[in-house]
Design a protein around this motif. Structure first.
Motif, short mmCIF file in Angstrom:
data_model
loop_
_atom_site.label_atom_id
_atom_site.label_comp_id
_atom_site.label_asym_id
_atom_site.label_seq_id
_atom_site.Cartn_x
_atom_site.Cartn_y
_atom_site.Cartn_z
N VAL A 117 0.84 -1.20 0.00
CA VAL A 117 0.00 0.00 0.00
C VAL A 117 0.87 1.25 0.00
N ILE A 118 1.92 1.23 0.79
CA ILE A 118 2.82 2.39 0.87
C ILE A 118 3.56 2.60 -0.45
N ALA A 119 3.92 1.51 -1.11
CA ALA A 119 4.69 1.61 -2.36
C ALA A 119 3.92 2.34 -3.46
N LYS A 120 2.61 2.35 -3.38
CA LYS A 120 1.81 3.05 -4.40
C LYS A 120 1.98 4.56 -4.31
N HIS A 121 2.21 5.06 -3.08
CA HIS A 121 2.32 6.50 -2.86
C HIS A 121 3.74 6.94 -2.53
N GLU A 122 4.62 6.00 -2.26
CA GLU A 122 5.97 6.35 -1.83
C GLU A 122 6.83 6.67 -3.04
N THR A 123 7.50 7.80 -2.94
CA THR A 123 8.38 8.22 -4.04
C THR A 123 9.85 8.00 -3.70
N LYS A 124 10.15 7.72 -2.43
CA LYS A 124 11.53 7.52 -2.01
C LYS A 124 11.88 6.04 -2.15
N LEU A 125 12.71 5.72 -3.14
CA LEU A 125 13.07 4.33 -3.37
C LEU A 125 13.96 3.78 -2.25
N LEU A 126 14.76 4.65 -1.65
CA LEU A 126 15.66 4.19 -0.58
C LEU A 126 14.87 3.66 0.61
N LEU A 127 13.82 4.39 1.00
CA LEU A 127 13.00 3.96 2.13
C LEU A 127 12.24 2.67 1.78
N LYS A 128 11.77 2.59 0.53
CA LYS A 128 11.05 1.39 0.11
C LYS A 128 11.96 0.17 0.11
N ASN A 129 13.17 0.31 -0.39
CA ASN A 129 14.12 -0.82 -0.41
C ASN A 129 14.53 -1.22 1.01
N LYS A 130 14.68 -0.24 1.85
CA LYS A 130 15.06 -0.53 3.24
C LYS A 130 13.99 -1.35 3.95
N MET A 131 12.74 -0.99 3.80
CA MET A 131 11.67 -1.74 4.45
C MET A 131 11.51 -3.12 3.82
N THR A 132 11.78 -3.24 2.50
CA THR A 132 11.69 -4.54 1.84
C THR A 132 12.75 -5.50 2.40
N GLU A 133 13.96 -5.02 2.55
CA GLU A 133 15.01 -5.86 3.12
C GLU A 133 14.70 -6.26 4.56
N PHE A 134 14.13 -5.35 5.28
CA PHE A 134 13.78 -5.66 6.68
C PHE A 134 12.74 -6.78 6.75
N LEU A 135 11.72 -6.71 5.91
CA LEU A 135 10.67 -7.73 5.95
C LEU A 135 11.19 -9.07 5.44
N LYS A 136 12.11 -9.06 4.48
CA LYS A 136 12.70 -10.33 4.03
C LYS A 136 13.48 -11.00 5.16
N ASP A 137 14.23 -10.21 5.87
CA ASP A 137 15.00 -10.76 7.00
C ASP A 137 14.07 -11.29 8.10
N CYS A 138 12.99 -10.57 8.36
CA CYS A 138 12.03 -11.01 9.38
C CYS A 138 11.37 -12.32 8.97
N THR A 139 11.04 -12.45 7.70
CA THR A 139 10.40 -13.68 7.22
C THR A 139 11.32 -14.88 7.41
N GLU A 140 12.59 -14.72 7.06
CA GLU A 140 13.55 -15.83 7.23
C GLU A 140 13.71 -16.20 8.70
N ARG A 141 13.80 -15.21 9.56
CA ARG A 141 14.00 -15.48 10.98
C ARG A 141 12.77 -16.13 11.61
N ILE A 142 11.58 -15.75 11.16
CA ILE A 142 10.37 -16.37 11.68
C ILE A 142 10.30 -17.84 11.26
N ILE A 143 10.69 -18.13 10.02
CA ILE A 143 10.71 -19.53 9.56
C ILE A 143 11.66 -20.36 10.41
N ILE A 144 12.84 -19.81 10.67
CA ILE A 144 13.82 -20.52 11.52
C ILE A 144 13.28 -20.69 12.94
#
Length: 551
Positions: free
Chosen positions: A308-335
């Protein structure tokens, strides 16, 4: 002269002539001393060394114009209630105003939400804003009221909600930001208890004292039940303190602990060696499993919020940062899910190792098992301390019993004097051998018996009569030979014996119990007897007949 300092304030007031009333600064003026003092920093105060500054008085007069009189006039007018637009319910408005007291200004809040600035708003602030997010109905009412009254300002709560509503994807941003800030704590609440459970099982499996306690309980139970059981369910550890013997009313745990301490003095108190089990007993593992499921759901919801945020977000740096964070969280939750499943399976196998029936392994809760072990270990530690204290008291009592009724020279500290070599010089006070002392004791005993028999067969002498006779120190042999001829000789011999026994070394004298003094209540006074007169028989018995004849 002292009269010169006061005049300068008059031109200052005239120099700052004002057409409007301005805001006052309520400070305390410093009074400059007449004679400034000199110090290592300079002469006088810092104010005396400051340069004169010229300010724009017209601008200051405009900026700091006092409008104190206008505010009451606006409130007193009939249109005072319409000075600002109020749309929200009073309770809702009051709750928002209270919540704003712990938040930064509204313009800072909007910028911090757009940039995910953790330094501007903390976790508690985000949770507070989530409870105050405007609904579509509230947003529509505020906008309509602003259109109908464009000249009136909005109320504080209305302005706050209108500013929040201007942030695109407000709820999604706040939820994603809250998940980012809470993830570490949520993961820690799940991972640490799992690690404690794993560590606690290892500590209990390697604990030798716990195994010896189980072996002792099993042996006692088999004897009492006249059985040969191979083991028992650990649920029974809760009842060990309730079973008591029928003689001293001591618990079964007390006797078990006493046996373990006596036969295995190198054992410990168990409780201090299984701290992980104690910590696990305070954790609800059913709630932990639910928290793990909720953490996974929040992570999936955060992915949706990021879309939802990506539709209105113009800052790619913030978007990439949150994407990396969620990927890391997903892996850690699986473990974390894999770790949780394996540790629970290991716990079930640990119960089988402890002899728990296979049909009841699934029914046994982790928290319940850990609480049983922890409480039993705590009871064992308390009982063990009591048993050790009783053991020390018994040892001290035995030491006191060894020296009871003995002189200090007969204790172990002085026993070295008795083991001296034969060629060593004996002290002067030691005059007789033990055998000689025993012989003197027997002689004294025989003499006293003989004397008592002679007194019983003859007439008893009074103290006054004995005081008239002479006491001469004669040898023991002569005393024995002349005992038949003289009535005073036994008395002399007794006195001799008593003097010798007193002068002997205390080590050689046998310790005899003290005898009570005879009561003198029935004894008659000699003076009263002499006044009343003596009978001839009494005179002859006292031995006064010969004395009267001589006189």
């Amino acid at each position: 002269p002292p009269g010169l300092p006061p005049p300068p304030p008059q031109p200052v007031e005239s120099a700052f002539a004002k057409k409007r009333k301005t805001v006052k600064l309520f400070w305390k003026e410093l009074k400059q001393p007449d004679s400034p003092r000199k110090c290592k920093f300079g002469r006088g105060t810092v104010w005396a060394s400051l340069d004169k500054v010229t300010v724009d008085t017209a601008k200051l007069e405009h900026l700091f114009e006092s409008k104190a009189k206008e505010l009451p006039a606006a409130k007193k007018g009939p249109e005072g209630k319409k000075s600002e637009i109020l749309v929200l319910d009073p309770k809702r408005s009051n709750a928002i105003n209270i919540g704003m007291t712990v938040l930064p200004p509204i313009h800072i809040i909007k910028t911090a939400i757009l940039n995910f600035d953790e330094f501007a708003i903390n976790k508690e602030g985000i949770e507070k804003i989530l409870t105050m997010t405007p609904t579509e109905e509230e947003k529509q009412k505020i906008q309509e009221a602003q259109l109908h009254n464009p000249d009136l300002p909005l109320g504080t709560a209305e302005q706050f909600l209108l500013t929040l509503s201007s942030v695109s994807g407000l709820t999604a941003r706040l939820q994603l930001w809250a998940f980012k800030l809470n993830y570490e704590a949520l993961e820690k609440e799940i991972a640490e208890p799992l690690f404690d459970l794993k560590l606690g099982m290892e500590q209990l499996a390697k604990n030798k004292t716990f195994k010896r306690i189980l072996a002792t309980l099993l042996a006692i139970g088999n004897f009492l039940n006249s059985s040969s059981a191979k083991g028992f369910e650990l649920n029974y550890l809760e009842k060990v303190t309730e079973v008591k013997d029928t003689v001293h009313r001591q618990s079964l745990l007390h006797h078990t602990c006493n046996f373990v301490v006596e036969n295995h003095p190198d054992t410990s108190d168990v409780y201090s060696e299984i701290p992980a089990i104690t910590r696990s007993a305070k954790v609800d593992f059913d709630q932990l499993s639910e928290n793990l499921v909720q953490l996974e759901r929040k992570c999936k919801a955060s992915w949706d919020n990021l879309k939802v945020i990506a539709k209105h977000e113009t800052k790619l740096l913030l978007k990439n940062k949150m994407t990396e964070f969620l990927k890391d969280c997903t892996e850690r939750i699986i473990i974390l899910k894999v770790v949780h499943r394996r540790i629970i399976n290991r716990f079930h196998s640990f119960l089988l190792y402890l002899g728990q029936p296979s049909y009841s392994v699934r029914e046994m809760k982790v928290t319940q098992f850990c609480r049983i072990i922890s409480e039993f270990a705590l009871e064992y530690r308390t009982t063990r301390d009591r048993v050790l204290q009783q053991k020390l008291k018994r040892a001290a009592h035995r030491e006191r019993t060894k020296t009871r009724g003995k002189m200090i020279t007969e204790t172990e500290k002085f026993s070295g004097a008795a083991n001296l070599p034969p060629d060593s010089v004996a002290p002067v006070s030691v005059a007789a051998e033990p055998e000689h002392a025993d012989e003197d004791h027997e002689n004294m005993k025989n003499l006293l018996v003989t004397s008592s028999n002679s007194d019983n067969s003859g007439v008893r002498r009074s103290r006054a009569g004995r005081s008239l006779g002479r006491v001469s120190p004669s040898p023991v042999v002569s005393a024995k030979e002349d005992s038949a001829s003289s009535q005073d000789d036994p008395t002399d011999e007794i006195m001799d014996r008593l003097v010798k026994s007193v002068t002997q070394n205390p080590n050689e004298r046998p310790a005899t119990p003290k005898t009570r003094r005879r009561s003198r209540a029935n004894r008659k006074s000699l003076r009263r007897t002499l006044k009343s007169g003596l009978t001839p028989d009494l005179v002859q018995a006292l031995g006064f007949s010969k004395t009267n004849e001589e006189l």
